[in-house]
Design an enzyme around this catalytic site. Structure first.
Site, PDB file in Angstrom:
ATOM      1  N   LYS A  12     -10.625  -1.289   9.939  1.00 35.11           N
ATOM      2  CA  LYS A  12     -10.807  -2.465   9.048  1.00 35.11           C
ATOM      3  C   LYS A  12     -11.319  -3.225   9.890  1.00 35.11           C
ATOM      4  CE  LYS A  12      -7.736  -0.531   5.990  1.00 35.11           C
ATOM      5  NZ  LYS A  12      -6.254  -0.178   5.458  1.00 35.11           N
ATOM      6  N   ASP A  37       2.805  -4.833   7.808  1.00 35.37           N
ATOM      7  CA  ASP A  37       1.867  -4.180   8.056  1.00 35.37           C
ATOM      8  C   ASP A  37       0.591  -4.915   7.999  1.00 35.37           C
ATOM      9  OD1 ASP A  37      -0.291  -2.418   7.100  1.00 35.37           O
ATOM     10  OD2 ASP A  37       0.648  -1.681   5.384  1.00 35.37           O
ATOM     11  N   HIS A  54       0.506  -1.379   0.201  1.00 38.75           N
ATOM     12  CA  HIS A  54      -0.539  -0.222   0.185  1.00 38.75           C
ATOM     13  C   HIS A  54       1.089   1.220   0.240  1.00 38.75           C
ATOM     14  CE1 HIS A  54      -2.940   2.795   1.381  1.00 38.75           C
ATOM     15  NE2 HIS A  54      -4.234   1.806   1.559  1.00 38.75           N
ATOM     16  N   GLN A  93      -4.794  -5.367   6.741  1.00 36.69           N
ATOM     17  CA  GLN A  93      -5.850  -5.886   6.054  1.00 36.69           C
ATOM     18  C   GLN A  93      -5.786  -7.581   6.826  1.00 36.69           C
ATOM     19  OE1 GLN A  93      -8.259  -4.957   3.859  1.00 36.69           O
ATOM     20  NE2 GLN A  93      -6.809  -3.929   3.862  1.00 36.69           N
ATOM     21  N   CYS A 144      -4.737   2.983  -3.969  1.00 32.83           N
ATOM     22  CA  CYS A 144      -3.428   3.215  -3.164  1.00 32.83           C
ATOM     23  C   CYS A 144      -2.260   1.488  -3.918  1.00 32.83           C
ATOM     24  CB  CYS A 144      -3.450   3.497  -1.578  1.00 32.83           C
ATOM     25  SG  CYS A 144      -5.349   4.639  -0.806  1.00 32.83           S
TER      26      CYS A 144
HETATM   27  C1  LIG Z   1      -5.706  -0.140   4.789  1.00 37.88           C
HETATM   28  C2  LIG Z   1      -4.375  -0.200   4.465  1.00 37.88           C
HETATM   29  C3  LIG Z   1      -2.550   1.123   4.887  1.00 37.88           C
HETATM   30  C4  LIG Z   1      -2.995   2.103   5.189  1.00 37.88           C
HETATM   31  O1  LIG Z   1      -4.613   2.332   6.294  1.00 37.88           O
HETATM   32  P1  LIG Z   1      -4.948   3.388   7.770  1.00 37.88           P
HETATM   33  O2  LIG Z   1      -6.173   3.619   7.881  1.00 37.88           O
HETATM   34  O3  LIG Z   1      -5.875   4.653   5.766  1.00 37.88           O
HETATM   35  O4  LIG Z   1      -3.674   4.610   8.414  1.00 37.88           O
HETATM   36  C5  LIG Z   1      -1.921   0.240   4.707  1.00 37.88           C
HETATM   37  N1  LIG Z   1      -1.403   0.073   4.544  1.00 37.88           N
HETATM   38  C6  LIG Z   1      -2.650  -1.427   4.349  1.00 37.88           C
HETATM   39  C7  LIG Z   1      -2.745  -3.374   3.728  1.00 37.88           C
HETATM   40  C8  LIG Z   1      -4.198  -1.242   4.047  1.00 37.88           C
HETATM   41  O5  LIG Z   1      -5.468  -2.016   4.073  1.00 37.88           O
END
Ligand SMILES: *Cc1c(COP(=O)(O)O)cnc(C)c1O
Length: 413
Positions: A233, A207, A130, A210, A371
């Site tokens: 999320k 990260d 992302h 997801q 993104c």
């Molecule tokens: C949504 C997402 C982000 C960013 O999250 P924010 O809530 O906008 O800070 C980063 N990495 C992944 C894989 C995402 O799905």
């Protein structure tokens, strides 16, 4: 007698849907079918109630007041930190840093790593990131004259591990990869990436934005150095998230922002910093959000991540089969291991046009580059339509979606 396959019998979707008031609203005169869960999840009543309760009954600043409201707020906030610690199986509560979300967590680590990186050093990310896990590292490399390298992907949307092996042997200082791709749903073998990175002396940031809606990561079992996610999320509110960091790393890194809460003593000559976790939590935080984050995890755990994963896998399989019957439909992201995300295009129809017609029919999907422009460039497409399924979606909703999509395609071709 024919019995319905009941592998996910513990997940009663009709009952679960009643927990989410928004799911019974209409959009453009049609029942809402919400399939944009990879962008943000919907919020159950218990989480909404928790936020209302805070503002109605004990709204006060934390860690500062001797008065009752401040103590109640502090206790609830710190109890939530403990819940998050237990959820992720961190060793200590002070290894959980509250952030405003995934993006903030990555920026915090990337900024603090300026102290660890010099000219010619390597920062390793992957082709599936992302933008949040690309740009902060580019900024770090610009400041330090370090080099950004990228683990490539194959056409199925999997990382090419033989290429990772070569890149990691160049001994990067830090490896930052996603646990699950938001654009394609691919699950990355992070345990392997973490152990190989450690063998080569690199720290690892994952990260988890997801992944956390679908699985329950165990940071000690993973032996990961940093793990980040956001609450919105995972059925929580926006504007709150967490950074897990190993105690030794968090002690070693300098503070990210200066201000109230993060100090031990301030004079004009010199300031000394507070210990963990406050060193990284300057200023008044999102208090109600922090408390609600814990309630959201309780809610998810009450359903059970095993049940969630099984149920979502069934939805993914069903939706994939239905979609592949549409002429000209191509799915991007066919990794052997993937979560309930389907990115696709139909012939040369622009994803935005499909999304607009689906919205008219009450169906919320995401369109665009998600993104992840480098992934779109890899496939040489401007974007995709992305349908992402949660444990509160149903087979009937998949049917409504597929019928609406067929209608949209007919109108647009
Ligand atoms: C949504 C997402 C982000 C960013 O999250 P924010 O809530 O906008 O800070 C980063 N990495 C992944 C894989 C995402 O799905």
């Amino acid at each position: 007698m024919a019995v319905e396959t009941s592998t996910y019998h513990q997940l009663n979707v009709e009952r679960i849907r009643k927990d989410f008031p928004i799911l019974s609203r209409e959009v453009n005169g049609k029942p809402l079918v919400y399939l944009d869960n990879a962008a943000t999840s919907q919020t159950p009543q218990v989480v909404i109630d928790c936020i209302v309760d805070y503002y109605q009954n004990y709204n006060a600043n934390i860690h500062r007041g001797v008065h009752t409201l401040s103590q109640e707020a502090t206790e609830a906030y710190e109890a939530s930190r403990k819940k998050i610690q237990q959820h992720f199986n961190a060793k200590h509560p002070h290894e959980i840093i509250f952030t405003s979300g995934t993006t903030h967590g990555i920026n915090l680590v990337a900024s603090a790593f300026e102290s660890q990186i010099g000219k010619g050093d390597i920062v390793l990310i992957s082709a599936l990131e992302h933008h949040s896990n690309i740009v902060p590292w580019q900024m770090l490399c610009e400041k330090t004259d370090a080099t950004l390298e990228v683990i490539p992907m194959n056409t199925k949307g999997e990382l090419i591990l033989s290429e990772f092996d070569k890149l990691v042997s160049k001994q990067p200082k830090i490896v930052a990869v996603t646990h699950i791709s938001n654009a394609l749903g691919s699950i990355i073998p992070i345990k392997y990436i973490i152990s190989e990175s450690h063998k080569n002396g690199a720290a690892v940031l994952i990260d988890g934005a997801q992944a956390c809606p679908h699985i329950k990561p165990d940071v000690q079992d993973l032996d990961v150095d940093f793990y980040v996610c956001g609450a919105h999320k995972i059925c929580g509110p926006t504007g709150i998230g967490m950074l897990y960091g190993k105690e030794a790393w968090l002690n070693k890194l300098p503070p990210y922002q200066g201000g109230g809460e993060m100090i031990a003593e301030v004079t004009f000559e010199k300031t000394t910093y507070a210990g963990l976790p406050h060193k990284f939590e300057a200023g008044t935080p999102n208090i109600s959000g922090g408390i609600a984050f814990g309630v959201a995890l309780d809610y998810m755990n009450s359903i059970g991540f095993e049940n969630i994963a099984q149920y979502e896998a069934t939805l993914l399989h069903y939706a994939t089969e239905q979609l592949l019957q549409i002429d000209g439909l191509k799915i991007y992201g066919t990794a052997a291991e993937k979560t309930s995300v389907i990115s696709f295009n139909v012939d040369n129809i622009h994803p935005y046009d499909i999304g607009t017609i689906l919205d008219k029919l009450g169906i919320a999907v995401r369109t665009g580059h998600h993104c992840t422009q480098p992934i779109m460039d890899f496939y040489n497409i401007p974007g995709t339509v992305r349908a992402s399924f949660s444990f509160y979606n149903t087979k009937e909703e998949v049917d409504l979606f597929v019928t609406a999509l067929k209608k949209a395609v007919m109108m647009l071709s």
